[in-house]
Motif scaffolding. Sequence first.
Motif, PDB file in Angstrom:
ATOM      1  N   ALA A  69       0.831  -1.210   0.000  1.00  0.00           N
ATOM      2  CA  ALA A  69       0.000   0.000   0.000  1.00  0.00           C
ATOM      3  C   ALA A  69       0.859   1.251   0.000  1.00  0.00           C
ATOM      4  O   ALA A  69       0.525   2.255  -0.644  1.00  0.00           O
ATOM      5  N   ALA A  70       1.988   1.212   0.707  1.00  0.00           N
ATOM      6  CA  ALA A  70       2.860   2.375   0.791  1.00  0.00           C
ATOM      7  C   ALA A  70       3.518   2.710  -0.545  1.00  0.00           C
ATOM      8  O   ALA A  70       3.970   3.838  -0.749  1.00  0.00           O
ATOM      9  N   LEU A  71       3.545   1.743  -1.454  1.00  0.00           N
ATOM     10  CA  LEU A  71       4.174   1.953  -2.760  1.00  0.00           C
ATOM     11  C   LEU A  71       3.167   2.365  -3.838  1.00  0.00           C
ATOM     12  O   LEU A  71       3.558   2.623  -4.971  1.00  0.00           O
ATOM     13  N   ALA A  72       1.884   2.414  -3.493  1.00  0.00           N
ATOM     14  CA  ALA A  72       0.850   2.709  -4.487  1.00  0.00           C
ATOM     15  C   ALA A  72       0.955   4.148  -4.986  1.00  0.00           C
ATOM     16  O   ALA A  72       1.147   5.082  -4.204  1.00  0.00           O
ATOM     17  N   ASP A  73       0.803   4.338  -6.297  1.00  0.00           N
ATOM     18  CA  ASP A  73       0.801   5.675  -6.889  1.00  0.00           C
ATOM     19  C   ASP A  73      -0.556   6.360  -6.722  1.00  0.00           C
ATOM     20  O   ASP A  73      -0.640   7.581  -6.675  1.00  0.00           O
ATOM     21  N   HIS A  74      -1.622   5.562  -6.660  1.00  0.00           N
ATOM     22  CA  HIS A  74      -2.978   6.101  -6.565  1.00  0.00           C
ATOM     23  C   HIS A  74      -3.492   5.942  -5.141  1.00  0.00           C
ATOM     24  O   HIS A  74      -3.414   4.848  -4.563  1.00  0.00           O
ATOM     25  N   ASP A  75      -4.041   7.004  -4.590  1.00  0.00           N
ATOM     26  CA  ASP A  75      -4.519   6.969  -3.210  1.00  0.00           C
ATOM     27  C   ASP A  75      -5.573   5.891  -2.997  1.00  0.00           C
ATOM     28  O   ASP A  75      -5.594   5.221  -1.966  1.00  0.00           O
ATOM     29  N   ALA A  76      -6.460   5.720  -3.974  1.00  0.00           N
ATOM     30  CA  ALA A  76      -7.531   4.730  -3.825  1.00  0.00           C
ATOM     31  C   ALA A  76      -6.960   3.318  -3.732  1.00  0.00           C
ATOM     32  O   ALA A  76      -7.471   2.481  -2.969  1.00  0.00           O
ATOM     33  N   HIS A  77      -5.897   3.053  -4.481  1.00  0.00           N
ATOM     34  CA  HIS A  77      -5.272   1.735  -4.411  1.00  0.00           C
ATOM     35  C   HIS A  77      -4.620   1.527  -3.052  1.00  0.00           C
ATOM     36  O   HIS A  77      -4.749   0.462  -2.435  1.00  0.00           O
ATOM     37  N   GLY A  78      -3.902   2.547  -2.600  1.00  0.00           N
ATOM     38  CA  GLY A  78      -3.272   2.448  -1.291  1.00  0.00           C
ATOM     39  C   GLY A  78      -4.293   2.294  -0.181  1.00  0.00           C
ATOM     40  O   GLY A  78      -4.092   1.525   0.765  1.00  0.00           O
ATOM     41  N   ALA A  79      -5.423   3.016  -0.297  1.00  0.00           N
ATOM     42  CA  ALA A  79      -6.462   2.942   0.728  1.00  0.00           C
ATOM     43  C   ALA A  79      -7.058   1.539   0.808  1.00  0.00           C
ATOM     44  O   ALA A  79      -7.323   1.024   1.906  1.00  0.00           O
ATOM     45  N   LEU A  80      -7.280   0.909  -0.343  1.00  0.00           N
ATOM     46  CA  LEU A  80      -7.847  -0.441  -0.346  1.00  0.00           C
ATOM     47  C   LEU A  80      -6.912  -1.420   0.358  1.00  0.00           C
ATOM     48  O   LEU A  80      -7.347  -2.214   1.211  1.00  0.00           O
ATOM     49  N   LEU A  81      -5.630  -1.353   0.019  1.00  0.00           N
ATOM     50  CA  LEU A  81      -4.687  -2.301   0.603  1.00  0.00           C
ATOM     51  C   LEU A  81      -4.437  -2.006   2.080  1.00  0.00           C
ATOM     52  O   LEU A  81      -4.273  -2.933   2.882  1.00  0.00           O
ATOM     53  N   CYS A  82      -4.423  -0.723   2.452  1.00  0.00           N
ATOM     54  CA  CYS A  82      -4.275  -0.367   3.873  1.00  0.00           C
ATOM     55  C   CYS A  82      -5.457  -0.902   4.677  1.00  0.00           C
ATOM     56  O   CYS A  82      -5.282  -1.430   5.781  1.00  0.00           O
ATOM     57  N   SER A  83      -6.648  -0.746   4.135  1.00  0.00           N
ATOM     58  CA  SER A  83      -7.838  -1.239   4.812  1.00  0.00           C
ATOM     59  C   SER A  83      -7.775  -2.755   4.974  1.00  0.00           C
ATOM     60  O   SER A  83      -8.120  -3.294   6.041  1.00  0.00           O
ATOM     61  N   ALA A  84      -7.320  -3.448   3.934  1.00  0.00           N
ATOM     62  CA  ALA A  84      -7.207  -4.904   4.000  1.00  0.00           C
ATOM     63  C   ALA A  84      -6.159  -5.320   5.030  1.00  0.00           C
ATOM     64  O   ALA A  84      -6.359  -6.282   5.783  1.00  0.00           O
ATOM     65  N   ALA A  85      -5.028  -4.601   5.059  1.00  0.00           N
ATOM     66  CA  ALA A  85      -3.986  -4.914   6.037  1.00  0.00           C
ATOM     67  C   ALA A  85      -4.507  -4.729   7.453  1.00  0.00           C
ATOM     68  O   ALA A  85      -4.287  -5.571   8.339  1.00  0.00           O
ATOM     69  N   SER A  86      -5.218  -3.617   7.685  1.00  0.00           N
ATOM     70  CA  SER A  86      -5.763  -3.347   9.012  1.00  0.00           C
ATOM     71  C   SER A  86      -6.768  -4.419   9.422  1.00  0.00           C
ATOM     72  O   SER A  86      -6.754  -4.904  10.561  1.00  0.00           O
ATOM     73  N   ALA A  87      -7.648  -4.792   8.508  1.00  0.00           N
ATOM     74  CA  ALA A  87      -8.648  -5.815   8.817  1.00  0.00           C
ATOM     75  C   ALA A  87      -7.984  -7.158   9.103  1.00  0.00           C
ATOM     76  O   ALA A  87      -8.430  -7.914   9.986  1.00  0.00           O
ATOM     77  N   THR A  88      -6.907  -7.460   8.386  1.00  0.00           N
ATOM     78  CA  THR A  88      -6.206  -8.723   8.601  1.00  0.00           C
ATOM     79  C   THR A  88      -5.521  -8.737   9.954  1.00  0.00           C
ATOM     80  O   THR A  88      -5.604  -9.724  10.702  1.00  0.00           O
ATOM     81  N   PHE A  89      -4.841  -7.652  10.298  1.00  0.00           N
ATOM     82  CA  PHE A  89      -4.249  -7.558  11.636  1.00  0.00           C
ATOM     83  C   PHE A  89      -5.339  -7.694  12.705  1.00  0.00           C
ATOM     84  O   PHE A  89      -5.153  -8.369  13.718  1.00  0.00           O
ATOM     85  N   GLY A  90      -6.473  -7.050  12.471  1.00  0.00           N
ATOM     86  CA  GLY A  90      -7.561  -7.095  13.441  1.00  0.00           C
ATOM     87  C   GLY A  90      -8.176  -8.472  13.604  1.00  0.00           C
ATOM     88  O   GLY A  90      -8.783  -8.758  14.651  1.00  0.00           O
ATOM     89  N   SER A  91      -8.018  -9.323  12.593  1.00  0.00           N
ATOM     90  CA  SER A  91      -8.598 -10.664  12.656  1.00  0.00           C
ATOM     91  C   SER A  91      -7.737 -11.641  13.452  1.00  0.00           C
ATOM     92  O   SER A  91      -8.205 -12.730  13.804  1.00  0.00           O
ATOM     93  N   LEU A  92      -6.499 -11.277  13.752  1.00  0.00           N
ATOM     94  CA  LEU A  92      -5.575 -12.232  14.376  1.00  0.00           C
ATOM     95  C   LEU A  92      -6.052 -12.737  15.742  1.00  0.00           C
ATOM     96  O   LEU A  92      -5.943 -13.941  16.012  1.00  0.00           O
ATOM     97  N   PRO A  93      -6.570 -11.876  16.643  1.00  0.00           N
ATOM     98  CA  PRO A  93      -7.076 -12.429  17.918  1.00  0.00           C
ATOM     99  C   PRO A  93      -8.201 -13.451  17.714  1.00  0.00           C
ATOM    100  O   PRO A  93      -8.253 -14.470  18.412  1.00  0.00           O
ATOM    101  N   ARG A  94      -9.103 -13.186  16.760  1.00  0.00           N
ATOM    102  CA  ARG A  94     -10.174 -14.148  16.494  1.00  0.00           C
ATOM    103  C   ARG A  94      -9.615 -15.452  15.952  1.00  0.00           C
ATOM    104  O   ARG A  94     -10.032 -16.547  16.365  1.00  0.00           O
ATOM    105  N   LEU A  95      -8.650 -15.358  15.040  1.00  0.00           N
ATOM    106  CA  LEU A  95      -8.043 -16.562  14.483  1.00  0.00           C
ATOM    107  C   LEU A  95      -7.318 -17.355  15.561  1.00  0.00           C
ATOM    108  O   LEU A  95      -7.340 -18.593  15.557  1.00  0.00           O
ATOM    109  N   ASP A  96      -6.673 -16.653  16.482  1.00  0.00           N
ATOM    110  CA  ASP A  96      -5.980 -17.326  17.577  1.00  0.00           C
ATOM    111  C   ASP A  96      -6.982 -18.074  18.451  1.00  0.00           C
ATOM    112  O   ASP A  96      -6.719 -19.201  18.896  1.00  0.00           O
ATOM    113  N   SER A  97      -8.133 -17.455  18.700  1.00  0.00           N
ATOM    114  CA  SER A  97      -9.179 -18.113  19.490  1.00  0.00           C
ATOM    115  C   SER A  97      -9.716 -19.338  18.763  1.00  0.00           C
ATOM    116  O   SER A  97      -9.961 -20.387  19.375  1.00  0.00           O
ATOM    117  N   GLU A  98      -9.902 -19.218  17.456  1.00  0.00           N
ATOM    118  CA  GLU A  98     -10.384 -20.351  16.675  1.00  0.00           C
ATOM    119  C   GLU A  98      -9.358 -21.475  16.640  1.00  0.00           C
ATOM    120  O   GLU A  98      -9.725 -22.657  16.616  1.00  0.00           O
TER     121      GLU A  98
END
Length: 240
Positions: free
Chosen positions: A58-87
Amino acid sequence: MREELSAAADPVLARIREHPFWDGLRNGTLPPVSLRYFAEHDVRHVVPAYARAMARCAALADHDAHGALLCSAASATFGSLPRLDSELAGLAETIGGTPGGGETGGGTPGVAGTGGTGTGGGPPGPAVHAYVSFMSAASCDSFVSGLGGLLPMTWFHLEVSGDLRRRHDPGSRYSGWIEQYCPWDGYPDYVEAYLNVVDEVGGRCSADERNRLVRHFLLAARHEWAFAEAAWQCQEWMVW
């Protein structure tokens, strides 16, 4: 771009779907040690590496919209780790053993179904180490390299989990795990948005960049197959 990538990856994706690991999950014959290996390596190593690589890309994206999509996905993935650990802890209760520990009984480590350890509680096994290293390197190389290198984990997860849900035996021992492994309702929309970025980037990048995107995509697709094979074999390092 997505049509070109899909045509190139179809043979690999077909082999992944019919791999003994995924086939054993569908019909319930997979040795529990293999599922534990996969789940532990996925939660402890592959998913965190994917999130970090997505943020770098995301940090390498030339277009803000592309970077925003990947940043959002990265954040959601990090946020899923406690749930995955519980599972993961729940999986240990369901199939026996503990996260990071082996099945009860003897056996040969690293061979599916023999009762060895074959887990991801410690350092990643060889194939998983190679995969997470690849994701890190691709996301540092260039935006197109990262975009292509992270696409199989993004796209194949939808394809493989959907195939699992459609074809698994509802009465099998792993049906509960399959249901929670399948992505959330909004995941197809995310994959579609990711593929739209791939189409946009592929339509305007140079021939060299396009080739780099395809090359990294196909390498990652092979790593996806290797991950299933490593789980099936409970692959460990031969020397310590």
